[in-house]
Design a protein around this motif. Structure first.
Motif, PDB file in Angstrom:
ATOM      1  N   PHE A 160      -8.112  84.779  40.461  1.00  0.00           N
ATOM      2  CA  PHE A 160      -9.037  83.859  41.093  1.00  0.00           C
ATOM      3  C   PHE A 160      -8.514  82.433  40.923  1.00  0.00           C
ATOM      4  CE2 PHE A 160     -11.160  87.748  40.188  1.00  0.00           C
ATOM      5  CZ  PHE A 160     -11.982  87.962  41.296  1.00  0.00           C
ATOM      6  N   PRO A 161      -8.116  81.813  42.038  1.00  0.00           N
ATOM      7  CA  PRO A 161      -7.405  80.532  41.957  1.00  0.00           C
ATOM      8  C   PRO A 161      -8.330  79.317  41.913  1.00  0.00           C
ATOM      9  CG  PRO A 161      -7.450  81.275  44.224  1.00  0.00           C
ATOM     10  CD  PRO A 161      -8.150  82.335  43.417  1.00  0.00           C
ATOM     11  N   LYS A 162      -7.802  78.257  41.323  1.00  0.00           N
ATOM     12  CA  LYS A 162      -8.467  76.959  41.345  1.00  0.00           C
ATOM     13  C   LYS A 162      -7.390  75.892  41.477  1.00  0.00           C
ATOM     14  CE  LYS A 162     -11.720  74.012  38.810  1.00  0.00           C
ATOM     15  NZ  LYS A 162     -12.538  73.885  37.575  1.00  0.00           N
ATOM     16  N   LEU A 163      -7.561  75.008  42.449  1.00  0.00           N
ATOM     17  CA  LEU A 163      -6.565  73.971  42.702  1.00  0.00           C
ATOM     18  C   LEU A 163      -6.585  72.929  41.585  1.00  0.00           C
ATOM     19  CD1 LEU A 163      -4.450  72.995  44.795  1.00  0.00           C
ATOM     20  CD2 LEU A 163      -6.264  71.610  45.813  1.00  0.00           C
ATOM     21  N   VAL A 164      -5.408  72.688  41.009  1.00  0.00           N
ATOM     22  CA  VAL A 164      -5.263  71.694  39.944  1.00  0.00           C
ATOM     23  C   VAL A 164      -4.795  70.366  40.508  1.00  0.00           C
ATOM     24  CG1 VAL A 164      -4.058  71.114  37.806  1.00  0.00           C
ATOM     25  CG2 VAL A 164      -4.756  73.472  38.239  1.00  0.00           C
ATOM     26  N   ALA A 165      -3.817  70.416  41.410  1.00  0.00           N
ATOM     27  CA  ALA A 165      -3.257  69.189  41.963  1.00  0.00           C
ATOM     28  C   ALA A 165      -2.724  69.450  43.366  1.00  0.00           C
ATOM     29  CB  ALA A 165      -2.144  68.649  41.069  1.00  0.00           C
ATOM     30  N   LYS A 166      -2.803  68.414  44.199  1.00  0.00           N
ATOM     31  CA  LYS A 166      -2.299  68.454  45.570  1.00  0.00           C
ATOM     32  C   LYS A 166      -1.466  67.200  45.781  1.00  0.00           C
ATOM     33  CE  LYS A 166      -5.452  67.803  48.645  1.00  0.00           C
ATOM     34  NZ  LYS A 166      -6.610  68.059  49.550  1.00  0.00           N
ATOM     35  N   GLU A 167      -0.189  67.371  46.056  1.00  0.00           N
ATOM     36  CA  GLU A 167       0.729  66.227  46.115  1.00  0.00           C
ATOM     37  C   GLU A 167       1.590  66.277  47.365  1.00  0.00           C
ATOM     38  OE1 GLU A 167       4.606  64.474  43.649  1.00  0.00           O
ATOM     39  OE2 GLU A 167       3.447  66.179  42.870  1.00  0.00           O
ATOM     40  N   GLN A 168       1.503  65.244  48.187  1.00  0.00           N
ATOM     41  CA  GLN A 168       2.393  65.123  49.332  1.00  0.00           C
ATOM     42  C   GLN A 168       3.697  64.512  48.841  1.00  0.00           C
ATOM     43  OE1 GLN A 168       0.908  62.919  52.711  1.00  0.00           O
ATOM     44  NE2 GLN A 168       2.922  62.801  53.661  1.00  0.00           N
ATOM     45  N   GLN A 169       4.786  65.266  48.908  1.00  0.00           N
ATOM     46  CA  GLN A 169       6.059  64.820  48.363  1.00  0.00           C
ATOM     47  C   GLN A 169       6.941  64.118  49.380  1.00  0.00           C
ATOM     48  OE1 GLN A 169       7.695  68.391  46.439  1.00  0.00           O
ATOM     49  NE2 GLN A 169       6.923  67.577  44.519  1.00  0.00           N
ATOM     50  N   ASP A 170       6.724  64.405  50.648  1.00  0.00           N
ATOM     51  CA  ASP A 170       7.522  63.809  51.712  1.00  0.00           C
ATOM     52  C   ASP A 170       6.663  63.822  52.967  1.00  0.00           C
ATOM     53  OD1 ASP A 170       9.597  62.707  53.110  1.00  0.00           O
ATOM     54  OD2 ASP A 170      11.106  64.095  52.366  1.00  0.00           O
ATOM     55  N   ASN A 171       7.246  63.381  54.088  1.00  0.00           N
ATOM     56  CA  ASN A 171       6.457  63.355  55.311  1.00  0.00           C
ATOM     57  C   ASN A 171       6.118  64.753  55.825  1.00  0.00           C
ATOM     58  OD1 ASN A 171       9.134  63.897  56.057  1.00  0.00           O
ATOM     59  ND2 ASN A 171       8.790  63.086  58.118  1.00  0.00           N
ATOM     60  N   ASP A 172       6.817  65.782  55.313  1.00  0.00           N
ATOM     61  CA  ASP A 172       6.537  67.142  55.775  1.00  0.00           C
ATOM     62  C   ASP A 172       6.405  68.154  54.637  1.00  0.00           C
ATOM     63  OD1 ASP A 172       9.141  67.205  54.919  1.00  0.00           O
ATOM     64  OD2 ASP A 172       9.979  68.063  56.753  1.00  0.00           O
ATOM     65  N   THR A 173       6.324  67.682  53.407  1.00  0.00           N
ATOM     66  CA  THR A 173       6.357  68.583  52.253  1.00  0.00           C
ATOM     67  C   THR A 173       5.123  68.400  51.368  1.00  0.00           C
ATOM     68  OG1 THR A 173       8.768  68.443  52.258  1.00  0.00           O
ATOM     69  CG2 THR A 173       7.747  69.363  50.297  1.00  0.00           C
ATOM     70  N   LEU A 174       4.549  69.525  50.956  1.00  0.00           N
ATOM     71  CA  LEU A 174       3.347  69.522  50.133  1.00  0.00           C
ATOM     72  C   LEU A 174       3.559  70.400  48.909  1.00  0.00           C
ATOM     73  CD1 LEU A 174       0.315  68.692  49.935  1.00  0.00           C
ATOM     74  CD2 LEU A 174      -0.221  70.805  51.161  1.00  0.00           C
ATOM     75  N   LYS A 175       3.045  69.957  47.768  1.00  0.00           N
ATOM     76  CA  LYS A 175       3.103  70.739  46.540  1.00  0.00           C
ATOM     77  C   LYS A 175       1.681  70.983  46.044  1.00  0.00           C
ATOM     78  CE  LYS A 175       4.901  70.701  41.788  1.00  0.00           C
ATOM     79  NZ  LYS A 175       5.680  69.933  40.786  1.00  0.00           N
ATOM     80  N   LEU A 176       1.369  72.258  45.807  1.00  0.00           N
ATOM     81  CA  LEU A 176       0.070  72.629  45.273  1.00  0.00           C
ATOM     82  C   LEU A 176       0.249  73.257  43.902  1.00  0.00           C
ATOM     83  CD1 LEU A 176      -1.552  74.324  48.416  1.00  0.00           C
ATOM     84  CD2 LEU A 176      -1.758  71.944  47.677  1.00  0.00           C
ATOM     85  N   THR A 177      -0.482  72.782  42.923  1.00  0.00           N
ATOM     86  CA  THR A 177      -0.483  73.369  41.584  1.00  0.00           C
ATOM     87  C   THR A 177      -1.798  74.110  41.406  1.00  0.00           C
ATOM     88  OG1 THR A 177       0.887  71.545  40.757  1.00  0.00           O
ATOM     89  CG2 THR A 177      -0.213  72.927  39.124  1.00  0.00           C
ATOM     90  N   VAL A 178      -1.697  75.392  41.026  1.00  0.00           N
ATOM     91  CA  VAL A 178      -2.862  76.276  41.053  1.00  0.00           C
ATOM     92  C   VAL A 178      -3.000  77.032  39.736  1.00  0.00           C
ATOM     93  CG1 VAL A 178      -4.000  78.154  42.285  1.00  0.00           C
ATOM     94  CG2 VAL A 178      -2.487  76.589  43.533  1.00  0.00           C
ATOM     95  N   ASP A 179      -4.194  77.018  39.163  1.00  0.00           N
ATOM     96  CA  ASP A 179      -4.520  77.875  38.018  1.00  0.00           C
ATOM     97  C   ASP A 179      -5.104  79.187  38.537  1.00  0.00           C
ATOM     98  OD1 ASP A 179      -3.753  76.163  35.986  1.00  0.00           O
ATOM     99  OD2 ASP A 179      -5.748  75.320  35.678  1.00  0.00           O
TER     100      ASP A 179
END
Length: 212
Positions: A160-179
């Protein structure tokens, strides 16, 4: 004499003001706008956390767990890539197409006959530079260049996931950190970081790593 000095100072001040108006100011770090987003990324950033996780993270974890952890797509084993293919093409919410529409199913032997070219098409959509070898998959028919399988889905279990962080790294790149928790959201089993790039065809997973 005083009048001449006064006029000189007036001209000097006026000239300085005009000169200052013509100079371009140098923007500070706070003035620099954030990187522009491609349309797919813009839409993703507007999604509620739960929908964001459902679309990009939780289903992949449910299907593949620790099997799909990688820093480079070329290092993903062929068996894992094939399981990923099966999951994606059986999940209309994610893939937006159903594998049955491709008419892979044959009533003659009650099996699915999947052309390797179709598998490559799907994998190319989601990974950049993968090394899929169909000979590593049970049911591979080299002459027909297809994989014969009794089924292409059937995944169970879950976290069962929960979003920890959402980070736009570039104009087309996204990083999601999930517990990932148990069903009571009390114990965290592990944390994963998903990095993906949005493309004209959708998005590609650049890496999936466990966070220590």
């Amino acid at each position: 004499m005083k009048k001449a000095v006064y006029l000189f100072l007036l001209v000097l001040i006026t000239g300085s003001l005009l000169s200052g108006c013509n100079k371009k100011s140098t923007p500070s770090a706070n003035d620099v706008p954030p990187p522009a987003s491609v349309p797919g990324l813009e839409q993703a950033l507007k999604l509620p956390d739960e929908e964001l996780l459902d679309r990009y993270c939780s289903g992949i974890d449910l299907c593949l767990g620790d099997d799909l952890l990688f820093a480079y797509a070329k290092d993903i084993p062929s068996e894992t890539l094939f399981t990923f293919f099966c999951y994606m093409t059986s999940n209309q919410y994610v893939y937006e197409r159903n594998y049955q529409d491709k008419k892979w199913y044959s009533k003659t032997d009650d099996k699915y006959h999947v052309p390797v070219a179709d598998i490559e098409e799907v994998l190319n959509r989601y990974f950049d530079g993968h090394n899929f070898d169909p000979a590593q998959i049970d049911g591979y028919q080299p002459q027909a260049q297809e994989i014969v399988a009794g089924g292409l889905s059937g995944f169970g279990g879950g976290r069962f996931p929960k979003l920890v962080a959402k980070e736009q790294q570039d104009n087309d790149t996204l990083k999601l950190t999930v517990d990932y928790y148990d069903d009571q959201y009390k114990n965290v089993f592990y944390t994963k970081a998903y990095t993906f790039r949005f493309t004209a065809d959708g998005y590609q997973y650049l890496s999936i790593k466990k966070v220590v």
